[in-house]
Scaffold this active site. Sequence first.
Site, short mmCIF file in Angstrom:
data_model
loop_
_atom_site.label_atom_id
_atom_site.label_comp_id
_atom_site.label_asym_id
_atom_site.label_seq_id
_atom_site.Cartn_x
_atom_site.Cartn_y
_atom_site.Cartn_z
N CYS A 48 41.29 30.53 43.97
CA CYS A 48 39.98 31.29 43.42
C CYS A 48 39.60 31.64 42.00
O CYS A 48 40.25 32.68 41.65
CB CYS A 48 39.54 32.76 44.33
SG CYS A 48 38.03 33.03 43.74
N CYS A 97 37.26 34.13 40.72
CA CYS A 97 37.91 35.69 41.05
C CYS A 97 38.97 35.98 39.63
O CYS A 97 39.04 37.34 39.37
CB CYS A 97 38.62 35.91 42.42
SG CYS A 97 38.20 35.18 44.07
N ASP A 98 40.52 35.38 39.44
CA ASP A 98 41.16 35.40 38.77
C ASP A 98 41.30 33.98 37.47
O ASP A 98 42.42 34.90 36.85
CB ASP A 98 42.39 34.89 39.83
CG ASP A 98 42.93 35.71 40.93
OD1 ASP A 98 42.34 36.99 40.99
OD2 ASP A 98 43.20 34.62 42.11
#
Length: 311
Positions: free
Chosen positions: A136, A139-140
């Site tokens: 992701c 997200c990261d």
Amino acid sequence: MTSPKHARLLILGSGPAGYTAAVYAARANLKPVLITGIAQGGQLMTTTDVDNWPADADGIQGPELMMRFQKHAERFATEIIFDHIQSVDLEAKPILLTGDNGMYTCDALIIATGASAKWLGIPSEEKFKNFGLSACATCDGALFKGRDLAVVGGGDTAMEEATFLTRFSPKVTLIHRREEFRASKIMLDRARRNPRIELVTNAVVDEILGALPRPGVTGVRLRDTRDNSTREMAVGGVFVAIGHEPNSKLFTGLLDMDAAGYIKTLPGSTATKIPGVFACGDVADHVYRQAVTAAGTGCMAAIDAERFLAH
Ligand code: FAD
Ligand code: NAP
């Protein structure tokens, strides 16, 4: 032991399909209960720009769109419960579901459990999850500022993730196993035009290289699919973007599925082979897999469930 919570209609999943089913079912006065699952808001919570949601000409961020879905479902008095279902008895009357936090029964069930990211299945993958390996970018991605990165995959998600990661990374290498790309032309062209993205085709990741706990991922070993030759490439992080698999394991052996695990529904309907059990969104759609189609079939499922309950 407390008795199970009963609902006439229970909806599993809080992605576009589940929330749309809730809006329609609540407006039909079915007082639906929606179980969110661990991934509240579904796949769009892991993305940035959604440019193809109709009537949002300027585009919208995935999490903002899902907040709007939730608000809409709540406006029509859907009861939303944060729980994740672990087992089901579809033959029981009423249908019985057991979650992490409680038990539920219902007269009709809408399955809108969507899909989850696929992984490569190589041993080093397990080792490096959360140590430089992610599925992701939204997200990261920010954790990888300044590092060269690799993205694996050749679909829209891979293009989108690679493009997004160039916000943080000086160089993103996109690794794809074939010459042709599955991605839509517009997404592929955007990646091709980006000077920070290099496309490497006919290559697979054989191994993720590095050390734990630090520095984590330091590179990948690539294998050329044409002649099996291998080479190592230094990167500070790897993003796997090779598609998704349907979240249908709960229903294995209970409902008909295709070879990839997508739940089969009757043509032109969301009905499964069990009366009162309906499936919609990505868990039942290996072809379109878009937010708008998930929402569309969520609407169908609510109407199908309403008709079933009326009889
Ligand atoms: P999902 O969104 O997958 O939601 C599934 C829900 O089911 C989740 O809430 C989960 O918690 C719940 N659940 C799962 N198992 C259980 C369980 N056992 N018990 C209870 N609940 C459970 N589409 C577009 O149209 N435009 C885009 O720009 C776009 N961008 C994308 C970007 C990315 C990175 C990805 C991955 C997908 C993108 N898509 C896009 C596709 C789109 O996100 C999906 O088609 C859509 O989210 C499918 O909706 P859904 O409701 O079927 O399932
Ligand atoms: P996808 O379209 O299924 O593409 C998956 C890609 O990963 C393919 O290129 C596939 O290669 C490759 N792959 C699969 N398994 C692999 C493995 N084991 N090793 C190496 N490569 C592997 O999945 P997706 O990109 O996640 O897209 C899913 C759906 O969401 C699509 O319908 C897409 O349109 C939609 N989506 C839309 C947007 C948008 O519109 N903005 C953004 C993201 C996603 P092959 O091609 O060789 O099979």
